[in-house]
Write a protein that holds these residues in place. Structure first.
Motif, PDB file in Angstrom:
ATOM      1  N   ALA A 156      -1.002   9.104  11.012  1.00  0.00           N
ATOM      2  CA  ALA A 156      -0.544   8.506   9.761  1.00  0.00           C
ATOM      3  C   ALA A 156       0.476   7.398  10.018  1.00  0.00           C
ATOM      4  CB  ALA A 156       0.059   9.587   8.869  1.00  0.00           C
ATOM      5  N   ALA A 157       1.423   7.644  10.925  1.00  0.00           N
ATOM      6  CA  ALA A 157       2.464   6.646  11.183  1.00  0.00           C
ATOM      7  C   ALA A 157       1.897   5.387  11.824  1.00  0.00           C
ATOM      8  CB  ALA A 157       3.550   7.257  12.073  1.00  0.00           C
ATOM      9  N   VAL A 158       1.070   5.555  12.846  1.00  0.00           N
ATOM     10  CA  VAL A 158       0.472   4.401  13.529  1.00  0.00           C
ATOM     11  C   VAL A 158      -0.469   3.665  12.582  1.00  0.00           C
ATOM     12  CG1 VAL A 158      -1.117   3.752  15.394  1.00  0.00           C
ATOM     13  CG2 VAL A 158       0.749   5.332  15.849  1.00  0.00           C
ATOM     14  N   GLY A 159      -1.277   4.414  11.856  1.00  0.00           N
ATOM     15  CA  GLY A 159      -2.240   3.797  10.941  1.00  0.00           C
ATOM     16  C   GLY A 159      -1.576   2.996   9.843  1.00  0.00           C
ATOM     17  N   THR A 160      -0.569   3.559   9.185  1.00  0.00           N
ATOM     18  CA  THR A 160       0.099   2.807   8.120  1.00  0.00           C
ATOM     19  C   THR A 160       0.900   1.640   8.683  1.00  0.00           C
ATOM     20  OG1 THR A 160       1.936   4.394   8.145  1.00  0.00           O
ATOM     21  CG2 THR A 160       0.215   4.738   6.493  1.00  0.00           C
ATOM     22  N   GLY A 161       1.455   1.814   9.871  1.00  0.00           N
ATOM     23  CA  GLY A 161       2.184   0.703  10.490  1.00  0.00           C
ATOM     24  C   GLY A 161       1.278  -0.473  10.800  1.00  0.00           C
ATOM     25  N   ILE A 162       0.127  -0.208  11.364  1.00  0.00           N
ATOM     26  CA  ILE A 162      -0.812  -1.290  11.681  1.00  0.00           C
ATOM     27  C   ILE A 162      -1.410  -1.881  10.405  1.00  0.00           C
ATOM     28  CG2 ILE A 162      -3.042  -1.786  12.778  1.00  0.00           C
ATOM     29  CD1 ILE A 162      -2.137  -0.022  15.069  1.00  0.00           C
ATOM     30  N   ALA A 163      -1.650  -1.038   9.399  1.00  0.00           N
ATOM     31  CA  ALA A 163      -2.166  -1.552   8.129  1.00  0.00           C
ATOM     32  C   ALA A 163      -1.158  -2.495   7.479  1.00  0.00           C
ATOM     33  CB  ALA A 163      -2.497  -0.397   7.190  1.00  0.00           C
ATOM     34  N   LYS A 164       0.122  -2.197   7.614  1.00  0.00           N
ATOM     35  CA  LYS A 164       1.151  -3.097   7.057  1.00  0.00           C
ATOM     36  C   LYS A 164       1.227  -4.396   7.849  1.00  0.00           C
ATOM     37  CE  LYS A 164       3.936   0.401   4.845  1.00  0.00           C
ATOM     38  NZ  LYS A 164       5.205   1.148   4.827  1.00  0.00           N
ATOM     39  N   LEU A 165       0.905  -4.345   9.130  1.00  0.00           N
ATOM     40  CA  LEU A 165       0.835  -5.582   9.908  1.00  0.00           C
ATOM     41  C   LEU A 165      -0.388  -6.410   9.517  1.00  0.00           C
ATOM     42  CD1 LEU A 165       1.808  -4.336  13.485  1.00  0.00           C
ATOM     43  CD2 LEU A 165       3.192  -5.721  11.930  1.00  0.00           C
ATOM     44  N   ARG A 166      -1.490  -5.733   9.213  1.00  0.00           N
ATOM     45  CA  ARG A 166      -2.709  -6.442   8.795  1.00  0.00           C
ATOM     46  C   ARG A 166      -2.559  -7.072   7.425  1.00  0.00           C
ATOM     47  NH1 ARG A 166      -7.804  -3.491   8.178  1.00  0.00           N
ATOM     48  NH2 ARG A 166      -8.626  -5.586   7.938  1.00  0.00           N
ATOM     49  N   PHE A 167      -1.878  -6.373   6.519  1.00  0.00           N
ATOM     50  CA  PHE A 167      -1.700  -6.856   5.150  1.00  0.00           C
ATOM     51  C   PHE A 167      -0.199  -6.892   4.846  1.00  0.00           C
ATOM     52  CE2 PHE A 167      -5.679  -4.396   5.243  1.00  0.00           C
ATOM     53  CZ  PHE A 167      -6.583  -5.405   4.958  1.00  0.00           C
ATOM     54  N   PRO A 168       0.509  -7.914   5.325  1.00  0.00           N
ATOM     55  CA  PRO A 168       1.957  -7.966   5.105  1.00  0.00           C
ATOM     56  C   PRO A 168       2.281  -8.164   3.622  1.00  0.00           C
ATOM     57  CG  PRO A 168       1.188 -10.003   6.113  1.00  0.00           C
ATOM     58  CD  PRO A 168       0.022  -9.073   6.044  1.00  0.00           C
ATOM     59  N   SER A 169       3.418  -7.639   3.218  1.00  0.00           N
ATOM     60  CA  SER A 169       3.836  -7.797   1.824  1.00  0.00           C
ATOM     61  C   SER A 169       4.280  -9.245   1.602  1.00  0.00           C
ATOM     62  CB  SER A 169       4.959  -6.827   1.475  1.00  0.00           C
ATOM     63  OG  SER A 169       6.080  -7.093   2.286  1.00  0.00           O
ATOM     64  N   VAL A 170       3.992  -9.749   0.420  1.00  0.00           N
ATOM     65  CA  VAL A 170       4.303 -11.133   0.070  1.00  0.00           C
ATOM     66  C   VAL A 170       5.591 -11.130  -0.743  1.00  0.00           C
ATOM     67  CG1 VAL A 170       3.454 -13.185  -1.117  1.00  0.00           C
ATOM     68  CG2 VAL A 170       1.845 -11.663   0.041  1.00  0.00           C
ATOM     69  N   ASP A 171       6.550 -11.957  -0.331  1.00  0.00           N
ATOM     70  CA  ASP A 171       7.811 -12.062  -1.068  1.00  0.00           C
ATOM     71  C   ASP A 171       7.665 -13.113  -2.169  1.00  0.00           C
ATOM     72  OD1 ASP A 171       8.982 -10.203   0.622  1.00  0.00           O
ATOM     73  OD2 ASP A 171       9.713 -11.735   2.008  1.00  0.00           O
ATOM     74  N   ASN A 172       8.000 -12.737  -3.373  1.00  0.00           N
ATOM     75  CA  ASN A 172       7.977 -13.619  -4.540  1.00  0.00           C
ATOM     76  C   ASN A 172       6.657 -14.378  -4.698  1.00  0.00           C
ATOM     77  OD1 ASN A 172      10.620 -12.889  -5.183  1.00  0.00           O
ATOM     78  ND2 ASN A 172      11.434 -14.418  -3.763  1.00  0.00           N
ATOM     79  N   PRO A 173       5.560 -13.648  -4.920  1.00  0.00           N
ATOM     80  CA  PRO A 173       4.286 -14.350  -5.127  1.00  0.00           C
ATOM     81  C   PRO A 173       4.284 -15.054  -6.486  1.00  0.00           C
ATOM     82  CG  PRO A 173       4.003 -12.013  -5.498  1.00  0.00           C
ATOM     83  CD  PRO A 173       5.409 -12.211  -5.009  1.00  0.00           C
ATOM     84  N   ALA A 174       3.533 -16.103  -6.597  1.00  0.00           N
ATOM     85  CA  ALA A 174       3.438 -16.853  -7.844  1.00  0.00           C
ATOM     86  C   ALA A 174       2.579 -16.089  -8.850  1.00  0.00           C
ATOM     87  CB  ALA A 174       2.830 -18.227  -7.574  1.00  0.00           C
ATOM     88  N   VAL A 175       2.896 -16.282 -10.133  1.00  0.00           N
ATOM     89  CA  VAL A 175       2.115 -15.643 -11.188  1.00  0.00           C
ATOM     90  C   VAL A 175       0.694 -16.205 -11.133  1.00  0.00           C
ATOM     91  CG1 VAL A 175       1.874 -15.360 -13.686  1.00  0.00           C
ATOM     92  CG2 VAL A 175       4.138 -15.259 -12.633  1.00  0.00           C
TER      93      VAL A 175
END
Length: 189
Positions: free
Chosen positions: A106-125
């Protein structure tokens, strides 16, 4: 000379470490199989799931569940193949390795998934963003250890030997041949 107990402890340690290591690798596989959820940004800090995208939360959990189930069965069978160490030591190593392994998965999988799909800071509407998949519920962490234990239980129940086949046994075909070759005589009184 190495004692049988020391050999069983080493085998249990090997089973536990191998199970945890393979589980971490399966976590990497899960990170690439689990789909991201796509959201439409409607306001600052708020997004709505596109049609059908909310199902990807279930998909990620289901993929994790199935991978953990398969891994639990396979590690249970692999631990059973260590014939000289069958018993409580091997089962203990399998359980500890499965518990640690599913947490690593779970830890490795979610960590790599977050690297694959990084969170976007302040996305436009109006922008569409991808949110990394997660395991959804901690209950899926019990699947691998439970599958490993049930697999071991079934293999123990199917074992024809009281010692689980640890000692060398005469081949059943040889025993039947000896019984059939002896003449059946009875005394009449």
């Amino acid at each position: 000379m190495i004692s049988l107990r020391r050999t069983r402890l080493r085998t249990a340690l090997l089973i536990g470490c191998s199970t945890a290591a393979v589980s971490a690798l399966i976590g990497v596989l899960w990170a690439f199989l689990a789909p991201a959820e796509h959201l439409l940004v409607v306001a600052e800090g708020r997004g709505i799931a596109l049609t059908g995208e909310s199902l990807h939360q279930f998909d990620a959990v289901a993929i994790f569940f199935l991978l953990a189930l398969i891994l639990g069965v396979l590690t249970g069978v692999a631990a059973w193949l260590a014939r000289l160490s069958r018993g409580p030591y091997a089962l203990g190593g399998l359980i500890v390795g499965s518990v640690l392994g599913t947490a690593l998965m779970a830890a490795v999988g979610t960590g790599i998934a977050k690297l694959r799909f990084p969170s976007v800071d302040n996305p436009a509407v109006g922008e569409i963003i991808a949110r990394a998949p997660g395991i959804g519920t901690l209950l899926v962490l019990i699947v691998q250890p439970l599958a490993a234990c049930i697999t071991t239980l079934v293999l123990v129940a199917l074992s024809p030997y009281d010692d689980l086949g640890v000692a060398d046994h005469a081949d059943d075909a040889d025993v039947e041949a000896d019984v059939l070759s002896e003449p059946a005589t009875q005394e009449l009184s």
